[in-house]
Scaffold this motif. Sequence first.
Motif, PDB file in Angstrom:
ATOM      1  N   ASP A 261       3.924  20.994 -29.828  1.00 17.09           N
ATOM      2  CA  ASP A 261       4.175  20.150 -28.968  1.00 17.09           C
ATOM      3  C   ASP A 261       3.298  19.840 -27.866  1.00 17.09           C
ATOM      4  OD1 ASP A 261       6.527  19.598 -30.267  1.00 17.09           O
ATOM      5  OD2 ASP A 261       7.865  20.513 -28.906  1.00 17.09           O
TER       6      ASP A 261
ATOM      7  N   LYS B 173      10.324  29.891 -30.898  1.00 21.12           N
ATOM      8  CA  LYS B 173      10.066  29.135 -29.780  1.00 21.12           C
ATOM      9  C   LYS B 173       8.464  28.842 -29.538  1.00 21.12           C
ATOM     10  CE  LYS B 173      14.439  29.538 -28.178  1.00 21.12           C
ATOM     11  NZ  LYS B 173      15.039  28.361 -27.903  1.00 21.12           N
TER      12      LYS B 173
ATOM     13  N   GLU C  79       6.835  27.122 -20.046  1.00 21.37           N
ATOM     14  CA  GLU C  79       7.919  27.708 -21.074  1.00 21.37           C
ATOM     15  C   GLU C  79       7.163  28.334 -22.164  1.00 21.37           C
ATOM     16  OE1 GLU C  79      11.126  25.896 -24.202  1.00 21.37           O
ATOM     17  OE2 GLU C  79      10.161  24.535 -22.701  1.00 21.37           O
ATOM     18  N   LEU C  80       5.980  27.678 -22.613  1.00 30.17           N
ATOM     19  CA  LEU C  80       4.914  28.498 -23.632  1.00 30.17           C
ATOM     20  C   LEU C  80       4.554  29.805 -22.976  1.00 30.17           C
ATOM     21  CD1 LEU C  80       3.436  28.369 -26.409  1.00 30.17           C
ATOM     22  CD2 LEU C  80       1.631  27.158 -25.149  1.00 30.17           C
TER      23      LEU C  80
ATOM     24  N   LYS D 251       6.519  24.942 -29.647  1.00 33.72           N
ATOM     25  CA  LYS D 251       6.125  24.497 -28.122  1.00 33.72           C
ATOM     26  C   LYS D 251       4.745  24.397 -28.436  1.00 33.72           C
ATOM     27  CE  LYS D 251       8.384  23.750 -25.401  1.00 33.72           C
ATOM     28  NZ  LYS D 251       9.250  22.415 -25.153  1.00 33.72           N
TER      29      LYS D 251
ATOM     30  N   ASP E 161       6.025  22.326 -20.001  1.00 32.71           N
ATOM     31  CA  ASP E 161       5.985  22.808 -21.240  1.00 32.71           C
ATOM     32  C   ASP E 161       4.874  24.072 -21.221  1.00 32.71           C
ATOM     33  OD1 ASP E 161       7.654  21.201 -22.380  1.00 32.71           O
ATOM     34  OD2 ASP E 161       6.126  19.587 -22.852  1.00 32.71           O
TER      35      ASP E 161
END
Length: 82
Positions: free
Chosen positions: A76, A69, A14-15, A73, A11
């Motif tokens: 999260d 996005k 991706e961030l 994220k 994660d």
Amino acid sequence: MRSSFVDVLPDLLELLVFGLGSAGLSVAGAYIERFAFLTFEQGNVEIAAWAVVMGAVALYFAYNVGTDKVRPKLRDVRAALA
């Protein structure tokens, strides 16, 4: 729930990718808008108008990537680490 760093690593990656993409698109959009302004000052209106549209598109995509996005994220990841 506190997760381990290894569990949150995908994660975070991706961030990072989406954050850099959004920042890159913002910088590119600002550069293109500056180019459009300078081109307009030189009297080339057609190219300046085209550049304004392209700069606006880049800034629009940067905003969309950031809001669709990056922000969810980030929320999260914060929830996973809290």
